[in-house]
Motif scaffolding. Structure first.
Motif, PDB file in Angstrom:
ATOM      1  N   MET A  48      -0.499  14.178  11.382  1.00  0.00           N
ATOM      2  CA  MET A  48       1.206  13.917  11.206  1.00  0.00           C
ATOM      3  C   MET A  48       1.497  12.960  11.959  1.00  0.00           C
ATOM      4  SD  MET A  48       3.724  14.958   9.739  1.00  0.00           S
ATOM      5  CE  MET A  48       3.256  16.536   8.629  1.00  0.00           C
ATOM      6  N   VAL A  49       0.720  12.917  13.374  1.00  0.00           N
ATOM      7  CA  VAL A  49       1.317  11.858  14.228  1.00  0.00           C
ATOM      8  C   VAL A  49       0.880  10.597  13.873  1.00  0.00           C
ATOM      9  CG1 VAL A  49       0.629  10.789  16.398  1.00  0.00           C
ATOM     10  CG2 VAL A  49       1.242  13.142  16.422  1.00  0.00           C
ATOM     11  N   MET A  50      -0.092  10.387  13.173  1.00  0.00           N
ATOM     12  CA  MET A  50      -0.622   8.882  12.581  1.00  0.00           C
ATOM     13  C   MET A  50       0.374   8.520  11.470  1.00  0.00           C
ATOM     14  SD  MET A  50      -2.443   6.328  12.853  1.00  0.00           S
ATOM     15  CE  MET A  50      -3.977   6.686  13.832  1.00  0.00           C
ATOM     16  N   PHE A  51       0.790   9.556  10.381  1.00  0.00           N
ATOM     17  CA  PHE A  51       1.218   9.336   9.489  1.00  0.00           C
ATOM     18  C   PHE A  51       2.873   8.828   9.895  1.00  0.00           C
ATOM     19  CE2 PHE A  51       4.826  11.142   6.684  1.00  0.00           C
ATOM     20  CZ  PHE A  51       4.716  10.319   5.632  1.00  0.00           C
ATOM     21  N   HIS A 104       0.809  -1.252   0.127  1.00  0.00           N
ATOM     22  CA  HIS A 104      -0.010   0.157  -0.035  1.00  0.00           C
ATOM     23  C   HIS A 104       0.908   1.191   0.121  1.00  0.00           C
ATOM     24  CE1 HIS A 104      -3.378  -2.607   0.606  1.00  0.00           C
ATOM     25  NE2 HIS A 104      -2.776  -3.018   1.918  1.00  0.00           N
ATOM     26  N   ARG A 105       1.843   1.335  -1.178  1.00  0.00           N
ATOM     27  CA  ARG A 105       2.737   2.368  -0.949  1.00  0.00           C
ATOM     28  C   ARG A 105       1.880   3.635  -1.284  1.00  0.00           C
ATOM     29  NH1 ARG A 105       8.192   2.128  -2.021  1.00  0.00           N
ATOM     30  NH2 ARG A 105       7.702  -0.231  -2.833  1.00  0.00           N
ATOM     31  N   TRP A 106       1.099   3.728  -2.188  1.00  0.00           N
ATOM     32  CA  TRP A 106       0.404   5.087  -2.616  1.00  0.00           C
ATOM     33  C   TRP A 106      -0.600   5.335  -1.438  1.00  0.00           C
ATOM     34  CZ3 TRP A 106       2.318   7.991  -5.970  1.00  0.00           C
ATOM     35  CH2 TRP A 106       2.894   7.456  -7.103  1.00  0.00           C
ATOM     36  N   PRO A 107      -1.365   4.716  -0.739  1.00  0.00           N
ATOM     37  CA  PRO A 107      -2.168   5.267   0.797  1.00  0.00           C
ATOM     38  C   PRO A 107      -0.792   5.949   1.611  1.00  0.00           C
ATOM     39  CG  PRO A 107      -2.933   3.387  -0.112  1.00  0.00           C
ATOM     40  CD  PRO A 107      -1.548   3.376  -0.929  1.00  0.00           C
ATOM     41  N   MET A 108       0.105   5.325   1.658  1.00  0.00           N
ATOM     42  CA  MET A 108       1.246   6.044   2.528  1.00  0.00           C
ATOM     43  C   MET A 108       1.471   7.276   2.002  1.00  0.00           C
ATOM     44  SD  MET A 108       2.158   4.544   5.587  1.00  0.00           S
ATOM     45  CE  MET A 108       3.906   5.309   5.728  1.00  0.00           C
ATOM     46  N   VAL A 109       2.138   7.269   0.811  1.00  0.00           N
ATOM     47  CA  VAL A 109       2.391   8.630  -0.004  1.00  0.00           C
ATOM     48  C   VAL A 109       1.391   9.557   0.423  1.00  0.00           C
ATOM     49  CG1 VAL A 109       3.014   9.856  -2.019  1.00  0.00           C
ATOM     50  CG2 VAL A 109       3.880   7.396  -1.293  1.00  0.00           C
ATOM     51  N   LEU A 110      -0.022   9.271  -0.027  1.00  0.00           N
ATOM     52  CA  LEU A 110      -0.907  10.158   0.221  1.00  0.00           C
ATOM     53  C   LEU A 110      -1.020  10.621   1.523  1.00  0.00           C
ATOM     54  CD1 LEU A 110      -3.493  11.333  -1.080  1.00  0.00           C
ATOM     55  CD2 LEU A 110      -4.743   9.527  -0.573  1.00  0.00           C
ATOM     56  N   ALA A 111      -1.183   9.761   2.533  1.00  0.00           N
ATOM     57  CA  ALA A 111      -1.215  10.144   4.044  1.00  0.00           C
ATOM     58  C   ALA A 111      -0.291  11.146   4.310  1.00  0.00           C
ATOM     59  CB  ALA A 111      -0.966   8.884   4.867  1.00  0.00           C
TER      60      ALA A 111
END
Length: 800
Positions: A264-267, A184-191
């Motif tokens: 930001m904390v969650m990311f 799930h690279r793109w969801p991480m990038v989006l986050a």
């Protein structure tokens, strides 16, 4: 019954042996005692059960509310009645066959967060008898009743963890699992992008805006759903792990209006978890590297003389395998033709290649360098020396070292304590002192972020695994984290002489006939000596064969421990042994004593041939010192270790050898039981450290077992040494012992550093939080940063 409870230890239940009087009785395992809440209830249960005839032991785990009863009863009726009298009713299951042990690979089990959740889920299952965790390798060994595996897998699935049963159920059946790929690279990038934009819009706008809320919400949903899911599962099972704490903290931040910070904390938390998992893979790679040493295929000779490549796991014993220059050897064996040099560094740690010819042993995972070899397979792939090394290293990871036991106990207290403090911080100042609710709630949320002890708990197993792998690369097989951690405390080291300080291949140097024919004395001594496996006897036998004598048949042969051998040749009884044996037979004389004293002062071992009337001949045998012995003893002295030589040889020879290598003290004429009593006396009068013993792992087994740390020399290819020693040196280089002590010191230093770093960062942020200077994203950086720091610090041991 099994004497251990789920979660209390990692051992498997041991079924009764056939010889046990109760072997045919049903075996019963009580389930939870739900009303036992305090020591008073436990005492009542004990008082009612202990007087029962047939009850041999009770193991009541108050925290788990479980009771195991060891008994010789054919029915649990009496136990049930006693429990009912104490107000307890314990439903039981009948175990009709021996418990099974299954090893599972759990790809999502990365840290103590998951271990605690698994324990809380499986501990209450009556089908489960014991759990044994290997966090670094992501393995869980479950001891359970037959037919219960599906229930175990279902319970794991219920807490969001997919488990895979390893082939054969053994710990060494498969390489350690790697971290799941970041699909799930793109969801991480989006986050990450939306969290950064939310922060930017917030500062540009001077406060919250609907765009800020929208961006933050997108970030949290795209990057934090997995954390929320895991957190909800943990909360449902009343487990305060890092996912639960982070979910509460992020949700609380949103409720009090800190949307950009919540995003930001969650990311940052999710990103840090990915980085941490990748870092832990380096520790797993250390073990995977050992597993990949042996090739998957071997070239095997067929019945028609042809050569066929086949899987190494399918090659049977006694098969003939061919190995070409530059290839890795796939299986253990004995060379039957060819000459070559073999790089044995992966197994023994030797820096130089070793010459191999007919009759020499070769080991799986080593590299054939110069010529071609054909060898006969002596061990299947799953039982090769390399496989036993891997199994021993993996088993050692499961044994918790003292520091790890302390850390685990501390962690169980730390998180609930900090959570309680956070609740007090959020409520007491506003209620008691009129503080601002939002300010103190925010401080409480910061505390929740740093409430998980992941950095502290993960630091110990990573450090221990790195140390074990580093030792294995050097040809030092450490059988448990406790020995690696406490090896630097070694204060006194006792060493056997033959085969340890010396080469163990002595040669006959002197011969004197006292009665009868000299040739006959050689034949008689050689005939007796060839039946013994002692190096001194073999030297006499070898000399007789080299002189061309035809040896005789020996009847009624018997070994006399610590003295020599006895046998009947042509109807006459002869003894071949040391000075002690001749004295006990009352065959010694002043002239013989004088001769023996002269030989012994030259550092030679005297062996005497005698019949029932007197001594017939005296043989002298001398061994040569290992080139590495002097340096090893000097290194040990520089580390503050006192050395003591224990040998069955005479006192004069012992003193001569000790002087030659620099050993502090020598004791000769010792039987195996004398060596044991010497070790016990050293343990009874400790001098501020541990007592070690070095031997061959077989003859010195009692002393090795009794010492704090037993070192077995030359363990490559030796089942007994690898299985019984605390530390097995794969070759005969004594310098590996000071290397082990230094590695142990480095391991201990890293463990202390990691504990100081983990607790220090927590303490600093606790202070910063109370003074209002800490923010949630800073806390995430500190918490996960501490985890990454301690993992990286532990991995430094792999570079030693």
């Amino acid at each position: 019954m099994s004497k251990c409870n789920v979660g209390d230890c990692g051992c498997a239940s041991v079924p009764r042996s056939p010889g046990d009087s109760s072997a045919n009785a049903p075996q019963w395992k009580p389930s939870r005692l739900d009303d036992v809440d305090c020591p008073t209830d436990a005492a009542l249960v004990r008082n009612n059960l202990e007087p029962l005839d047939g009850v041999t032991g009770l193991d009541l785990a108050l925290t788990l509310r479980t009771l195991d009863v060891s008994d010789h009863m054919h029915s649990p009726a009496a136990v049930d009645a006693a429990l009912a009298a104490s107000g307890e009713l314990a439903p039981r299951i009948e175990i009709t066959s021996a418990p099974l042990r299954t090893t599972l690979t759990i790809a999502g089990m990365d840290c103590p967060t998951e271990e605690a959740l698994i324990r809380s889920k499986l501990a209450g299952m009556v089908e489960v008898a014991a759990l044994d965790f290997n966090l670094v390798q992501r393995r869980l060994s479950v001891t359970h009743r037959p037919g219960a595996l599906d229930a175990v897998l279902g319970a794991l699935k219920a807490i969001g963890l997919e488990a895979k049963v390893e082939a054969g159920g053994t710990e060494s059946a498969a390489p350690p699992a790697r971290s799941a790929p970041m699909t799930h690279r793109w969801p991480m990038v989006l986050a990450g992008v939306t969290a950064t934009l939310a922060e930017g819009v917030y500062w540009l706008n001077g406060g919250d805006h609907w765009i800020v809320l929208a961006l933050a919400l997108v970030s949290i949903l795209s990057g934090g759903l997995s954390t929320y899911k895991k957190g909800w599962i943990a909360l449902r099972h009343r487990n305060l792990n890092i996912n639960a704490l982070m979910s509460i903290a992020v949700t609380g931040a949103m409720l009090i209006g800190h949307w950009p910070e919540a995003a930001m904390v969650m990311f940052l938390f999710t990103l840090a978890e990915v980085i941490e998992a990748k870092s832990l893979d380096r520790a797993r790679d250390a073990i995977r590297g050992l597993m990949e040493l042996a090739p998957d295929t071997a070239t095997v000779r067929q019945g028609d003389g042809s050569w066929v490549a086949m899987p190494a796991t399918a090659v049977p014993l006694e098969a003939v395998v061919r190995i070409r220059p530059g290839e890795r050897i796939a299986l253990d064996g004995v060379v039957i033709s060819g000459r070559s040099t073999v790089n044995q560094a992966p197994i023994t740690g030797e820096s130089l290649p070793v010459d191999k010819a007919e009759g020499d042993n070769v080991f799986a995972g080593t590299i054939n360098e110069a010529g071609s070899l054909e060898y006969r397979v002596t061990a299947e792939a799953s039982h090769s020396t390399l496989a036993r090394i891997i199994h021993a290293v993996e088993s050692a990871q499961g044994s918790r070292a003292p520091t790890q036991r302390f850390v685990d106990q501390f962690a169980r207290i730390y998180t609930p304590a900090v959570f309680a403090v956070a609740l007090l911080v959020a409520s007491v100042p506003p209620l008691a002192f009129g503080g601002a609710w939002m300010d103190w709630i925010y401080k409480a949320l910061v505390l929740l972020v740093i409430a998980c002890p992941c950095a502290l708990v993960i630091s110990t197993p990573v450090t221990i695994v790195s140390g074990l792998a580093a030792a294995a690369r050097k040809g030092i097989l450490v059988k448990g984290g406790v020995y690696l951690e406490e090896g630097h405390k070694l204060a006194t080291l006792a060493l056997d002489k033959t085969g340890t300080i010396t080469h163990g291949k002595p040669a006959q140097t002197d011969f004197m006939v006292l009665s009868g024919d000299a040739n006959q004395a050689h034949i008689l001594a050689g005939s007796l000596a060839v039946r013994s496996d002692h190096p001194v006897s073999l030297a006499i036998a070898r000399a007789a064969v080299e002189m061309g004598w035809v040896l005789r048949e020996v009847a009624d042969f018997a070994a006399i421990p610590g003295r020599g051998v006895r046998g009947s040749i042509d109807g006459h009884v002869y003894q071949l042994g040391n000075h002690r044996l001749i004295e006990e037979l009352e065959l010694c004389s002043p002239e013989i004593e004088k001769t023996l004293d002269m030989l012994e002062r030259q550092g030679k071992t005297a062996v005497l041939l005698a019949d029932q009337t007197g001594v017939l001949a005296i043989f002298a045998v001398a061994d040569t010192l290992r080139e590495t012995s002097r340096q090893a003893i000097a290194d040990l002295h520089s580390l503050g270790v006192k050395t003591l030589m224990l040998t069955g040889d005479n006192a004069h020879t012992a003193e001569a050898i000790a002087r030659a290598v620099g050993i502090d003290e020598a004791r000769g004429n010792l039987l195996p039981e004398d060596k044991l009593s010497t070790i016990e006396s050293l343990l009874a009068h400790p001098k501020g450290g541990k007592v070690g013993m070095v031997g061959d792992g077989i003859n010195d087994a009692p002393a090795l077992a009794r010492a704090d740390i037993g070192f077995a020399m030359g363990a490559a290819g030796t089942d007994t040494a690898i299985e019984t020693a605390d530390v097995a040196l794969m070759d005969d280089d004594l310098r590996k012992i000071p290397a082990f002590v230094r590695l142990s010191q480095a391991t201990s230093d890293v463990l202390i550093q990691n504990i100081v770093v983990a607790l220090g960062i927590k303490a600093v942020f606790l202070l910063l939080t109370m003074t209002g200077q800490a923010t949630m994203w800073m806390a995430v950086f500190a918490d996960m940063g501490a985890s990454l720091l301690v993992v990286a610090n532990g991995l430094r041991l792999l570079r030693r």
